[in-house]
Design an enzyme around this catalytic site. Structure first.
Site, PDB file in Angstrom:
ATOM      1  N   SER A 137      19.774  -1.906  10.432  1.00  0.00           N
ATOM      2  CA  SER A 137      20.417  -2.979   9.676  1.00  0.00           C
ATOM      3  C   SER A 137      21.717  -3.344  10.379  1.00  0.00           C
ATOM      4  O   SER A 137      22.249  -2.555  11.168  1.00  0.00           O
ATOM      5  CB  SER A 137      20.737  -2.472   8.262  1.00  0.00           C
ATOM      6  OG  SER A 137      21.584  -3.379   7.581  1.00  0.00           O
ATOM      7  N   TYR A 150      23.590   3.568   2.037  1.00  0.00           N
ATOM      8  CA  TYR A 150      22.693   2.701   2.808  1.00  0.00           C
ATOM      9  C   TYR A 150      23.136   2.628   4.270  1.00  0.00           C
ATOM     10  O   TYR A 150      22.341   2.792   5.199  1.00  0.00           O
ATOM     11  CB  TYR A 150      22.687   1.305   2.172  1.00  0.00           C
ATOM     12  CG  TYR A 150      21.740   0.345   2.857  1.00  0.00           C
ATOM     13  CD1 TYR A 150      20.369   0.471   2.698  1.00  0.00           C
ATOM     14  CD2 TYR A 150      22.226  -0.684   3.672  1.00  0.00           C
ATOM     15  CE1 TYR A 150      19.496  -0.406   3.324  1.00  0.00           C
ATOM     16  CE2 TYR A 150      21.360  -1.566   4.299  1.00  0.00           C
ATOM     17  CZ  TYR A 150      19.999  -1.420   4.118  1.00  0.00           C
ATOM     18  OH  TYR A 150      19.133  -2.287   4.751  1.00  0.00           O
TER      19      TYR A 150
HETATM   20  P1  NAD Z   1      11.498  -5.244   0.355  1.00  0.00           P
HETATM   21  O1  NAD Z   1      12.014  -4.521  -0.829  1.00  0.00           O
HETATM   22  O2  NAD Z   1      11.206  -6.694   0.244  1.00  0.00           O
HETATM   23  O3  NAD Z   1      10.199  -4.494   0.912  1.00  0.00           O
HETATM   24  C1  NAD Z   1      10.209  -3.114   1.123  1.00  0.00           C
HETATM   25  C2  NAD Z   1       8.802  -2.586   1.027  1.00  0.00           C
HETATM   26  O4  NAD Z   1       8.885  -1.161   1.175  1.00  0.00           O
HETATM   27  C3  NAD Z   1       8.139  -2.869  -0.328  1.00  0.00           C
HETATM   28  O5  NAD Z   1       6.822  -3.340  -0.131  1.00  0.00           O
HETATM   29  C4  NAD Z   1       8.171  -1.513  -1.015  1.00  0.00           C
HETATM   30  O6  NAD Z   1       7.069  -1.325  -1.921  1.00  0.00           O
HETATM   31  C5  NAD Z   1       8.084  -0.563   0.160  1.00  0.00           C
HETATM   32  N1  NAD Z   1       8.591   0.781  -0.140  1.00  0.00           N
HETATM   33  C6  NAD Z   1       9.707   1.100  -0.862  1.00  0.00           C
HETATM   34  N2  NAD Z   1       9.816   2.426  -0.963  1.00  0.00           N
HETATM   35  C7  NAD Z   1       8.770   2.970  -0.311  1.00  0.00           C
HETATM   36  C8  NAD Z   1       8.334   4.299  -0.088  1.00  0.00           C
HETATM   37  N3  NAD Z   1       9.012   5.356  -0.570  1.00  0.00           N
HETATM   38  N4  NAD Z   1       7.217   4.508   0.641  1.00  0.00           N
HETATM   39  C9  NAD Z   1       6.516   3.447   1.125  1.00  0.00           C
HETATM   40  N5  NAD Z   1       6.867   2.163   0.933  1.00  0.00           N
HETATM   41  C10 NAD Z   1       7.988   1.929   0.214  1.00  0.00           C
HETATM   42  O7  NAD Z   1      12.588  -4.957   1.488  1.00  0.00           O
HETATM   43  P2  NAD Z   1      12.956  -5.793   2.805  1.00  0.00           P
HETATM   44  O8  NAD Z   1      14.186  -6.558   2.504  1.00  0.00           O
HETATM   45  O9  NAD Z   1      11.781  -6.469   3.365  1.00  0.00           O
HETATM   46  O10 NAD Z   1      13.425  -4.588   3.728  1.00  0.00           O
HETATM   47  C11 NAD Z   1      12.575  -3.991   4.701  1.00  0.00           C
HETATM   48  C12 NAD Z   1      13.424  -3.146   5.625  1.00  0.00           C
HETATM   49  O11 NAD Z   1      14.405  -3.958   6.248  1.00  0.00           O
HETATM   50  C13 NAD Z   1      14.186  -2.026   4.901  1.00  0.00           C
HETATM   51  O12 NAD Z   1      14.230  -0.882   5.724  1.00  0.00           O
HETATM   52  C14 NAD Z   1      15.571  -2.610   4.739  1.00  0.00           C
HETATM   53  O13 NAD Z   1      16.562  -1.615   4.642  1.00  0.00           O
HETATM   54  C15 NAD Z   1      15.685  -3.401   6.033  1.00  0.00           C
HETATM   55  N6  NAD Z   1      16.692  -4.484   5.976  1.00  0.00           N
HETATM   56  C16 NAD Z   1      16.563  -5.500   5.072  1.00  0.00           C
HETATM   57  C17 NAD Z   1      17.539  -6.489   5.050  1.00  0.00           C
HETATM   58  C18 NAD Z   1      17.473  -7.653   4.084  1.00  0.00           C
HETATM   59  O14 NAD Z   1      18.460  -8.395   3.957  1.00  0.00           O
HETATM   60  N7  NAD Z   1      16.345  -7.906   3.406  1.00  0.00           N
HETATM   61  C19 NAD Z   1      18.628  -6.441   5.934  1.00  0.00           C
HETATM   62  C20 NAD Z   1      18.710  -5.384   6.843  1.00  0.00           C
HETATM   63  C21 NAD Z   1      17.723  -4.402   6.861  1.00  0.00           C
END
Ligand code: NAD
Length: 252
Positions: A137, A150
């Site tokens: 991130s 986080y």
């Molecule tokens: P999201 O919540 O839209 O999707 C996350 C997915 O992970 C979901 O389908 C959820 O069911 C699954 N999940 C959650 N816990 C789990 C577990 N214990 N085992 C298996 N699956 C699990 O999130 P996103 O925003 O798409 O984020 C995806 C990745 O990107 C994450 O690692 C997040 O930290 C990172 N990220 C997101 C952002 C953002 O702004 N959206 C920014 C930086 C990093």
């Protein structure tokens, strides 16, 4: 363009948000994708859409993780690419108010999950070489107030990336990470709605002040833009890139 023709991919947290965009793009490029997610219903429905395999897994559970890779091997006979994407973004809390249990959940899903998946993917990846992509991130590059758990988990993802890149390189396995800024997923929109309500301001004002005004491009990032960089990093176009981190944040 079929950049991933014949490749077998496991995407954790692949059922929604950034993970789902990666699954769709990689399948469109010819890969067979295992959508591994704690939400079994969403994982199976996306797998059906992209002619892949949906598997329910909690990435914190070592036996369940082991089963993902053995099911992958039974179905497709190999593994070429692992995307450690599963993660949660916790609510904003000062460090002196974070419950130990909440701290542990964030570290367990975001970091222990990536460790377990990497551990159990390695025997398959070592057979032919391949690629691992870790979702860090922007908060894995810079600390952020009220996000210490986080941010710590995402800094650790970069340490994992650099260390495993050194270990796995001799087997022809590349390991890189992506550091997204704010990505407009459904979960992001839910978080914004909650924060705007709590602050008594409109969602538009919150988004402008906190996210788009500080960005050089004056916007947030779309999940498909993260997927495009993921595709680059796992493809042969990045054949000499390993242990690297790419920030995608519209110039925050
Ligand atoms: P999201 O919540 O839209 O999707 C996350 C997915 O992970 C979901 O389908 C959820 O069911 C699954 N999940 C959650 N816990 C789990 C577990 N214990 N085992 C298996 N699956 C699990 O999130 P996103 O925003 O798409 O984020 C995806 C990745 O990107 C994450 O690692 C997040 O930290 C990172 N990220 C997101 C952002 C953002 O702004 N959206 C920014 C930086 C990093």
């Amino acid at each position: 363009m079929n950049l991933l023709a014949g490749k077998i991919v496991v995407v954790t947290g692949g059922a929604a948000g950034i993970g789902a965009a990666i699954c769709r793009l990689f399948a469109g490029e010819g890969a067979k994708v295992v959508v591994a997610d704690i939400d079994a219903t969403l994982a199976k429905s996306l797998a059906e859409e992209i002619s892949g395999l949906g598997i329910a897994v909690d990435v914190r559970d070592e036996e369940a993780v082991r089963a993902v890779f053995s099911e992958c091997e039974s179905a497709y006979g190999r593994l070429d690419i692992l995307v450690n994407n599963a993660g949660i973004v916790p609510p904003q809390v000062n460090i002196w108010e974070i419950d130990l249990a909440d701290w542990q959940v964030v570290l367990d899903i975001n970091l222990r999950g990536a460790f377990l998946c990497t551990k159990h993917a390695m025997p398959l990846l070592k057979v032919h070489g391949g690629s691992i992509l870790n979702m860090s991130s922007r908060m894995g590059l810079h600390g952020a107030p009220m996000q210490s758990h986080y941010s710590a988990s995402k800094f650790a993802m970069r340490g994992l990336t650099e260390s495993v890149a050194r270990e796995a390189g001799p087997f022809g396995i590349r390991v890189n990470s992506i550091c997204p800024g704010t990505v407009e997923t459904e979960r992001f929109r839910e978080r914004i709605a909650g924060r705007a309500k709590a602050a008594g301001i409109t969602e538009a004002k919150l988004i402008a002040e906190s996210f788009t005004d500080p960005a050089a491009l004056r916007r947030v990032v779309q999940p498909e833009e993260i997927a495009a960089t993921a595709l680059f990093l796992v493809s042969d176009a990045a054949a000499a890139i390993t242990g690297e981190h790419i920030r995608i944040d519209a110039g925050r």
